[in-house]
Design a protein around this motif. Structure first.
Motif, mmCIF file in Angstrom:
data_model
loop_
_atom_site.group_PDB
_atom_site.id
_atom_site.type_symbol
_atom_site.label_atom_id
_atom_site.label_comp_id
_atom_site.label_asym_id
_atom_site.label_seq_id
_atom_site.Cartn_x
_atom_site.Cartn_y
_atom_site.Cartn_z
ATOM 1 N N ARG A 29 0.867 -1.186 0.000
ATOM 2 C CA ARG A 29 0.000 0.000 0.000
ATOM 3 C C ARG A 29 0.900 1.232 0.000
ATOM 4 O O ARG A 29 1.801 1.355 0.827
ATOM 5 C CB ARG A 29 -0.900 -0.011 1.214
ATOM 6 N N LEU A 30 0.645 2.153 -0.939
ATOM 7 C CA LEU A 30 1.470 3.357 -1.080
ATOM 8 C C LEU A 30 0.909 4.554 -0.322
ATOM 9 O O LEU A 30 1.655 5.466 0.044
ATOM 10 C CB LEU A 30 1.602 3.738 -2.555
ATOM 11 N N HIS A 31 -0.405 4.604 -0.130
ATOM 12 C CA HIS A 31 -1.069 5.740 0.524
ATOM 13 C C HIS A 31 -2.145 5.191 1.455
ATOM 14 O O HIS A 31 -2.906 4.316 1.063
ATOM 15 C CB HIS A 31 -1.754 6.659 -0.491
ATOM 16 N N ASN A 32 -2.201 5.730 2.658
ATOM 17 C CA ASN A 32 -3.269 5.363 3.576
ATOM 18 C C ASN A 32 -3.382 6.436 4.641
ATOM 19 O O ASN A 32 -2.581 7.387 4.667
ATOM 20 C CB ASN A 32 -3.025 3.992 4.214
ATOM 21 N N PHE A 33 -4.355 6.307 5.513
ATOM 22 C CA PHE A 33 -4.572 7.310 6.557
ATOM 23 C C PHE A 33 -5.206 6.654 7.766
ATOM 24 O O PHE A 33 -5.749 5.545 7.685
ATOM 25 C CB PHE A 33 -5.445 8.462 6.047
ATOM 26 N N ARG A 34 -5.132 7.359 8.884
ATOM 27 C CA ARG A 34 -5.795 6.939 10.121
ATOM 28 C C ARG A 34 -6.499 8.167 10.699
ATOM 29 O O ARG A 34 -5.968 9.282 10.647
ATOM 30 C CB ARG A 34 -4.794 6.414 11.152
ATOM 31 N N LEU A 35 -7.670 7.945 11.267
ATOM 32 C CA LEU A 35 -8.461 8.992 11.905
ATOM 33 C C LEU A 35 -8.549 8.673 13.385
ATOM 34 O O LEU A 35 -8.858 7.544 13.764
ATOM 35 C CB LEU A 35 -9.861 9.041 11.293
ATOM 36 N N PHE A 36 -8.263 9.662 14.229
ATOM 37 C CA PHE A 36 -8.279 9.485 15.679
ATOM 38 C C PHE A 36 -9.110 10.571 16.337
ATOM 39 O O PHE A 36 -9.056 11.733 15.928
ATOM 40 C CB PHE A 36 -6.861 9.570 16.266
#
Length: 129
Positions: A29-36
């Motif tokens: 995976r080249l791009h991802n995100f996390r929401l907190f």
């Protein structure tokens, strides 16, 4: 929810980013995100992780993490929505990774389900405090 444009994006007159992407190949995976949601101060933080393609999808590269905080445009600044994500930090991994999800876990202590394992590592102090 819009993301604050970088100086480079403003210079090129690019529109606000209204979405985040998660992408890659079969290997990595080249791009991802996390929401907190930080309950201590009721803030919302998004962390994005991006790495360059390299020669192939499987070519390990350093990962750029960008930290954004949900911000209220109380001053009514032109060019910003009432609510937007404002960047407050960025870090580049020392090590190279094929998959940014592995970098999330190794560098920031965030497992695959997004729950922080070490909140202190995720949220640097505000304004040096």
């Amino acid at each position: 929810m819009p993301f604050e444009r970088t100086a480079q994006e403003r210079e090129k007159e690019q529109p606000e980013r209204l979405s985040l992407i998660s992408s890659g190949g079969a290997d990595c995976r080249l791009h991802n995100f996390r929401l907190f949601i930080k309950t201590a101060d009721k803030s919302v933080v998004v962390i994005t992780a991006d790495r360059a393609f390299g020669e192939t999808y499987g070519d390990a590269q350093p990962v750029m993490f960008k930290f954004y905080r949900l911000t209220v445009n109380r001053e009514g600044l032109l060019g910003n929505a009432l609510l937007f994500f404002q960047q407050f930090d960025e870090r580049v991994s020392e090590a190279a990774y094929c998959d940014v999800d592995v970098a999330f876990e190794k560098k920031l202590g965030v497992g695959g389900d997004g729950r922080p394992l070490s909140e202190a590592a995720l949220f640097p102090p505000r304004n040096g405090s």
